[in-house]
Design an enzyme around this catalytic site. Structure first.
Site, PDB file in Angstrom:
ATOM      1  N   ASN A  76       0.818  -1.208   0.000  1.00  0.00           N
ATOM      2  CA  ASN A  76       0.000   0.000   0.000  1.00  0.00           C
ATOM      3  C   ASN A  76       0.853   1.260   0.000  1.00  0.00           C
ATOM      4  O   ASN A  76       1.789   1.395   0.781  1.00  0.00           O
ATOM      5  CB  ASN A  76      -0.940   0.004   1.212  1.00  0.00           C
ATOM      6  CG  ASN A  76      -1.926  -1.143   1.179  1.00  0.00           C
ATOM      7  OD1 ASN A  76      -1.875  -2.044   2.008  1.00  0.00           O
ATOM      8  ND2 ASN A  76      -2.826  -1.149   0.212  1.00  0.00           N
ATOM      9  N   ALA A  77       0.520   2.202  -0.881  1.00  0.00           N
ATOM     10  CA  ALA A  77       1.185   3.505  -0.966  1.00  0.00           C
ATOM     11  C   ALA A  77       2.683   3.386  -1.241  1.00  0.00           C
ATOM     12  O   ALA A  77       3.504   4.013  -0.588  1.00  0.00           O
ATOM     13  CB  ALA A  77       0.944   4.320   0.304  1.00  0.00           C
ATOM     14  N   ILE A 107      -9.009  -6.343   2.722  1.00  0.00           N
ATOM     15  CA  ILE A 107      -9.473  -5.198   1.935  1.00  0.00           C
ATOM     16  C   ILE A 107      -8.288  -4.468   1.311  1.00  0.00           C
ATOM     17  O   ILE A 107      -8.250  -4.228   0.103  1.00  0.00           O
ATOM     18  CB  ILE A 107     -10.288  -4.227   2.805  1.00  0.00           C
ATOM     19  CG1 ILE A 107     -11.536  -4.924   3.345  1.00  0.00           C
ATOM     20  CG2 ILE A 107     -10.675  -2.983   2.015  1.00  0.00           C
ATOM     21  CD1 ILE A 107     -12.303  -4.137   4.380  1.00  0.00           C
ATOM     22  N   ASP A 131      -3.216  -0.734  10.772  1.00  0.00           N
ATOM     23  CA  ASP A 131      -3.246   0.609  10.177  1.00  0.00           C
ATOM     24  C   ASP A 131      -4.499   1.353  10.625  1.00  0.00           C
ATOM     25  O   ASP A 131      -5.051   2.176   9.901  1.00  0.00           O
ATOM     26  CB  ASP A 131      -3.171   0.546   8.652  1.00  0.00           C
ATOM     27  CG  ASP A 131      -2.702   1.859   8.028  1.00  0.00           C
ATOM     28  OD1 ASP A 131      -1.779   2.480   8.592  1.00  0.00           O
ATOM     29  OD2 ASP A 131      -3.243   2.285   6.989  1.00  0.00           O
ATOM     30  N   ALA A 170      -8.015   5.453   3.733  1.00  0.00           N
ATOM     31  CA  ALA A 170      -7.436   6.387   4.701  1.00  0.00           C
ATOM     32  C   ALA A 170      -7.263   5.682   6.035  1.00  0.00           C
ATOM     33  O   ALA A 170      -7.869   6.031   7.040  1.00  0.00           O
ATOM     34  CB  ALA A 170      -8.322   7.628   4.833  1.00  0.00           C
ATOM     35  N   GLY A 171      -6.434   4.650   6.022  1.00  0.00           N
ATOM     36  CA  GLY A 171      -6.280   3.839   7.219  1.00  0.00           C
ATOM     37  C   GLY A 171      -7.340   2.752   7.243  1.00  0.00           C
ATOM     38  O   GLY A 171      -7.968   2.432   6.232  1.00  0.00           O
TER      39      GLY A 171
END
Length: 245
Positions: A76-77, A107, A131, A170-171
């Site tokens: 992620n990111a 997810i 997270d 967003a988390g």
């Protein structure tokens, strides 16, 4: 507009203001001054994690050689795996000494992607994380990521926190017991490996394994009691039951 270049002076000011409480920092190693910054804060005992980055393999390797030891929420990111440039994801899979975090909620990361990471990383190098942001454990459908002042509004939908336009996660609102159930029950990872990924591995990553992460004489007796369905029944912090407080 809040993105800032790594700056040792700024770090020292923040760390001094909070009583040297900064334990881990995520940074993009391709930014100017990142390697010197990594060396500076690692020398003070702060863990450096590679994340929110478009770094290439050579930049990840350089960060690791400078003292970085972890990859923030792998997949992620960060720059993805490509056959000509393996990016951060490929580096996480290839570099055996790098710890890797993984958001374990089905997810953020697909089942095959998690299986690939588990196949390439030993249980003592893979830390399962949530997270989670402030809406975790609540029924809130609207919340804030970050501080109450200057934070980013988020919408909680389908078990995940997202930006209001649903363009980015967003988390999460995940919890550690959920991570255990997902990893063991849904992904089929052996329970002993999952337990290690949730306890001793993150403790070693954070350099607190002398007192955390396993049940041994002399360590803090931090214990989670679960039933056969892996639901939490009791939590002990340093030997004291939270239910008796």
């Amino acid at each position: 507009e809040y993105v800032a270049a790594p700056d040792a002076k700024t770090f020292d000011e923040y760390n001094a203001a909070c009583g040297n409480a900064i334990k881990i920092i995520t940074l993009a190693p391709e930014t100017d001054g990142a390697l010197d910054f990594i060396r500076h804060i690692v020398a003070q005992g702060t863990v450096v994690s590679v994340g929110h980055t478009g770094a290439k393999y050579a930049e990840v390797k350089a960060a690791m050689e400078a003292g970085a030891t972890n990859v923030t929420h792998t997949y992620n990111a960060q720059s993805p795996l490509h056959h000509r440039e393996i990016g951060v994801v490929g580096s996480a899979l290839l570099l055996e000494d790098l710890y890797c975090e993984l958001i374990c909620d089905t997810i953020h990361v697909s089942v095959p992607a998690m299986q690939l990471l588990v196949k390439n990383k030993r249980a003592d190098k893979l830390a399962l994380i949530t997270d989670a942001m402030r809406a975790a454990g609540t029924n809130e459908t609207h919340s804030i990521l970050g501080g109450r002042v200057g934070g980013v509004p988020v919408v909680v939908k389908d078990g995940v926190a997202q930006l209001p336009d649903f363009s980015f996660y967003a988390g999460s609102i995940g919890t550690m017991d959920r991570a255990l159930r997902v990893a063991h029950v849904e992904y089929g990872i052996p329970l002993l490996d999952v337990s290690r990924m949730l306890s001793l591995t993150p403790a070693r990553l954070m350099h607190v394994d002398a007192r955390k992460g396993s049940l041994e004489p002399g360590k803090d007796a931090d214990i989670v009691i679960m039933n056969g369905e892996f639901a939490v029944e009791n939590v002990f912090v340093r030997g004291r039951s939270c239910l008796s407080e």
